[in-house]
Scaffold this active site. Structure first.
Site, mmCIF file in Angstrom:
data_model
loop_
_atom_site.group_PDB
_atom_site.id
_atom_site.type_symbol
_atom_site.label_atom_id
_atom_site.label_comp_id
_atom_site.label_asym_id
_atom_site.label_seq_id
_atom_site.Cartn_x
_atom_site.Cartn_y
_atom_site.Cartn_z
ATOM 1 N N CYS A 1 0.864 -1.178 0.000
ATOM 2 C CA CYS A 1 0.000 0.000 0.000
ATOM 3 C C CYS A 1 0.901 1.228 0.000
ATOM 4 C CB CYS A 1 -0.877 -0.015 1.247
ATOM 5 S SG CYS A 1 -1.858 1.473 1.465
ATOM 6 N N CYS B 1 -0.210 4.189 -6.623
ATOM 7 C CA CYS B 1 -1.316 3.595 -5.874
ATOM 8 C C CYS B 1 -1.528 2.203 -6.458
ATOM 9 C CB CYS B 1 -2.573 4.451 -6.018
ATOM 10 S SG CYS B 1 -4.048 3.643 -5.392
HETATM 11 N N1 DGL Z 1 -3.845 0.656 -1.690
HETATM 12 C C1 DGL Z 1 -3.893 2.083 -1.481
HETATM 13 C C2 DGL Z 1 -2.568 2.713 -1.956
HETATM 14 O O1 DGL Z 1 -1.757 2.103 -2.640
HETATM 15 C C3 DGL Z 1 -5.045 2.725 -2.221
HETATM 16 C C4 DGL Z 1 -6.415 2.423 -1.677
HETATM 17 C C5 DGL Z 1 -6.758 3.212 -0.436
HETATM 18 O O2 DGL Z 1 -6.863 4.451 -0.481
HETATM 19 O O3 DGL Z 1 -6.994 2.578 0.588
HETATM 20 O O4 DGL Z 1 -2.329 3.846 -1.645
#
Ligand code: DGL
Length: 268
Positions: free
Chosen positions: A74, A189
């Site tokens: 993440c 992301c």
């Molecule tokens: N998985 C999150 C990231 O890579 C994006 C999704 C979220 O905002 O929870 O920042």
């Protein structure tokens, strides 16, 4: 059961499955536990305090299972809380691999002074400036422009790739990329690799960079492949059926997704 040879993979929801699929490519016979904090998603608009609270619960959960190697799948967590988690959990025996820090070197390689890297990211990641910090540790003369892209996650989750509004939303952000004459664009992301077809309507496909490749490489450089047949267990904090339904577009989920109860965040 103690899972000491297992790699823990954590994200707010299904997005980190794009990172899991890169890990499985380089370490196919490892055992994985994927943790999606679906009760608390999206992280991209939450405060550091909240995200740290969620992350601590997840890492404590991994510790109770005996999992020692953790991939932070993440960007928002890597941006906001990795340094705190590292300080707190490394002495407790965890080895933590974050996306952004793993990707900075690869993202900067082959670029020269004055070149620009654009980063497409959630609002929280873009605001943190973490991609710029890490890339400029490699080369302070690379210009880094971090672009918040609210709404991009929803385009992917709702598969609205062909909708006019999706095209316009992507066009607006890609205008910034083109104005800056970016040599590389980081998909900052975990959902964004699924926007590649749409993004590459505005710029050549090979300028887009997926940090998950670097993270997978970093994990594979220190974690040895086991002799077992690769396997993934899935845990979520809310709605396992929905996770399985929407996660299927990123990764084959062919077993039951288990629900875990976690403490709830409350402001003090
Ligand atoms: N998985 C999150 C990231 O890579 C994006 C999704 C979220 O905002 O929870 O920042």
């Amino acid at each position: 059961m103690i899972y000491s040879d297992t790699i823990g993979v954590m994200d707010s929801g299904v997005g980190g499955l794009t990172v899991l699929s890169e890990l499985v490519k380089v370490l196919p016979s490892s055992k994985y536990i994927y943790f999606g904090d679906t009760l608390n998603l999206p992280y991209g608009c939450k405060t550091k305090e909240e995200i740290l609270f969620f992350n601590r619960n997840i890492l404590n959960f991994f510790l109770t299972l005996g999992v020692k190697d953790i991939a932070i799948a993440c960007n928002t967590t890597s941006a906001l809380t990795y340094e705190d988690l590292k300080k707190e959990f490394t002495p407790r025996g965890l080895r933590i691999f974050p996306l952004i820090h793993s990707a900075a070197y690869d993202a900067a390689s082959g670029l020269k002074d004055g070149d620009c890297i654009c980063v497409l990211a959630t609002s929280a990641t873009a605001k943190s400036g973490k991609y710029a910090d890490e890339i400029q540790k490699i080369n302070p003369n690379i210009r880094v422009v971090e672009i918040p892209c609210p709404g991009f996650v929803e385009i992917v989750e709702n598969r609205r790739y062909d909708a006019k509004e999706s095209y316009l939303a992507v066009e607006e952000k890609m205008k910034i990329v083109l104005e800056n004459n970016a040599k590389r664009v980081i998909l900052g992301c975990t959902h964004y690799p699924y926007l590649l077809d749409l993004l590459s309507k505005f710029a050549p496909r090979d300028i887009f960079f997926n940090p998950a490749h670097s993270l997978a490489k970093a994990v594979a450089s220190v974690v040895k492949n086991t002799e077992t047949a690769g396997d993934v267990d899935f845990y979520v904090t809310n709605n396992p059926d929905e996770f399985k339904r929407s996660g299927k577009m990123f990764f084959e989920i062919n077993k039951e997704v288990q629900l875990v109860k976690m403490p709830v965040f409350s402001q003090v």
